[in-house]
Design an enzyme around this catalytic site. Structure first.
Site, mmCIF file in Angstrom:
data_model
loop_
_atom_site.group_PDB
_atom_site.id
_atom_site.type_symbol
_atom_site.label_atom_id
_atom_site.label_comp_id
_atom_site.label_asym_id
_atom_site.label_seq_id
_atom_site.Cartn_x
_atom_site.Cartn_y
_atom_site.Cartn_z
ATOM 1 N N GLU A 56 -9.821 -2.346 4.892
ATOM 2 C CA GLU A 56 -10.464 -2.126 6.189
ATOM 3 C C GLU A 56 -11.705 -3.020 6.333
ATOM 4 O OE1 GLU A 56 -9.215 -0.405 8.530
ATOM 5 O OE2 GLU A 56 -8.589 1.602 7.925
ATOM 6 N N ASP A 95 0.813 -1.221 0.000
ATOM 7 C CA ASP A 95 0.000 0.000 0.000
ATOM 8 C C ASP A 95 0.844 1.267 0.000
ATOM 9 O OD1 ASP A 95 0.894 -0.352 2.624
ATOM 10 O OD2 ASP A 95 -1.062 -1.001 3.356
ATOM 11 N N HIS A 125 -7.426 -5.203 9.715
ATOM 12 C CA HIS A 125 -7.150 -4.888 8.315
ATOM 13 C C HIS A 125 -5.825 -5.492 7.857
ATOM 14 C CE1 HIS A 125 -5.080 -1.120 9.914
ATOM 15 N NE2 HIS A 125 -4.195 -1.490 9.006
ATOM 16 N N ASN A 148 -7.844 -3.553 13.940
ATOM 17 C CA ASN A 148 -9.225 -3.883 13.570
ATOM 18 C C ASN A 148 -9.261 -5.024 12.539
ATOM 19 O OD1 ASN A 148 -8.315 -2.695 11.259
ATOM 20 N ND2 ASN A 148 -9.782 -1.002 11.240
HETATM 21 C C1 GLP Z 1 -0.788 0.062 8.486
HETATM 22 C C2 GLP Z 1 -0.423 -0.677 7.205
HETATM 23 C C3 GLP Z 1 -0.709 -2.160 7.336
HETATM 24 C C4 GLP Z 1 -0.075 -2.681 8.618
HETATM 25 C C5 GLP Z 1 -0.719 -2.009 9.785
HETATM 26 C C6 GLP Z 1 -0.228 -2.508 11.133
HETATM 27 O O1 GLP Z 1 -2.137 0.364 8.542
HETATM 28 N N1 GLP Z 1 -1.119 -0.189 6.062
HETATM 29 O O2 GLP Z 1 -0.215 -2.845 6.206
HETATM 30 O O3 GLP Z 1 -0.230 -4.075 8.710
HETATM 31 O O4 GLP Z 1 -0.432 -0.619 9.678
HETATM 32 O O5 GLP Z 1 0.867 -1.761 11.552
HETATM 33 P P1 GLP Z 1 1.766 -2.089 12.776
HETATM 34 O O6 GLP Z 1 2.690 -3.159 12.341
HETATM 35 O O7 GLP Z 1 2.480 -0.794 13.041
HETATM 36 O O8 GLP Z 1 0.883 -2.498 13.898
#
Ligand code: GLP
Length: 250
Positions: free
Chosen positions: A146, A70, A141, A139
């Protein structure tokens, strides 16, 4: 329905080592492997471990291709908050993957839908993704898919929820992330031949249980992984604390 393999290891560094083992083995076996790569706090240790192994001469990235999951819409690639900068900082500046092999959606493209189509085409033109590495949002995702996102979608412009924006505020100087992002879709992720999801820390424990043990439903995007035949979850003890005992111990 399939049961994802669950590997519970001690702490975040053990998650990084286990994840790096998967990547190193794959690239050794298939030097031209196609990867999908995540951002977020969770994979930072993985990238550090991969860079360490690269410096030891264990991983040659010269034929590897990688697609980011992303990118924020409206954030220039050279801004510190972009996922492009994140990838440079944590991986690309330190490994020998040619720039032409690194794919990240362009969140400034004038035609965002066209950019999404081109991204899908680029993935298809290299034969699809061999290994998708994922994180998981609180959540549920994956990428920026989402809750509520249909499982059939491919790469698209997604609306980022208030929760997810708050969770990502730390990486924006003003603490205010955009409300949209380009993300590889759930259907694109599900076409990867192998998926590894990394999770660390207490804040992921509940959602990991819902994703792996609950119903498969769009309200928990990661639950779709129960429909994929080759998924490995690598969690530390905290993130895995609410899961049934790992398969290996049953
Ligand atoms: C962001 C990214 C996701 C990632 C998520 C969790 O929203 N777009 O791809 O998995 O964060 O992040 P973290 O690893 O900081 O908990």
């Amino acid at each position: 329905m399939f049961r994802p393999r669950v590997l519970i290891v001690k702490d975040p560094s053990s998650v990084a080592v286990a994840g790096a083992d998967v990547v190193e083995e794959l690239i050794t076996e298939r030097p031209d492997a196609v990867l999908a790569l995540p951002t977020g706090r969770t994979p930072i240790d993985l990238y550090r471990e991969l860079v360490r192994r690269t410096r030891l001469g264990r991983i040659d990235w010269s034929r590897v291709r990688a697609f980011n999951l992303d990118e924020w819409v409206g954030v220039p690639a050279d801004s510190e908050a972009s996922y492009a900068s994140f990838m440079n900082e944590h991986l690309y500046a330190h490994v020998n993957m040619p720039a032409t092999h690194r794919f990240i959606p362009n969140g400034l493209a004038p035609d965002l839908d066209g950019e999404c189509r081109q991204y899908e085409d680029a993935i298809e033109s290299v034969g699809g993704i061999e290994l998708a590495i994922l994180g998981i949002g609180r959540n549920g995702h994956i990428g920026f898919n989402e809750p509520g996102t249909p499982f059939e979608v491919r790469t698209h412009v997604a609306t980022v929820s208030a929760d997810t924006r708050a969770a990502n505020a730390y990486s924006f100087p003003g603490g205010d992330p955009p409300s949209s992002a380009i993300t590889v879709g759930i259907a694109t992720i599900m076409l990867a031949r192998r998926i590894v999801l990394l999770a660390t820390g207490d804040e992921k424990a509940l959602i990991l249980r819902r994703a792996l043990e609950g119903a498969v439903d769009v309200s928990v995007p990661a639950s779709v992984l129960q429909r994929h035949s080759n998924v490995t979850i690598i969690a530390d003890e905290r993130a895995g604390s609410l899961l049934p005992r790992p398969v290996s111990e049953r």
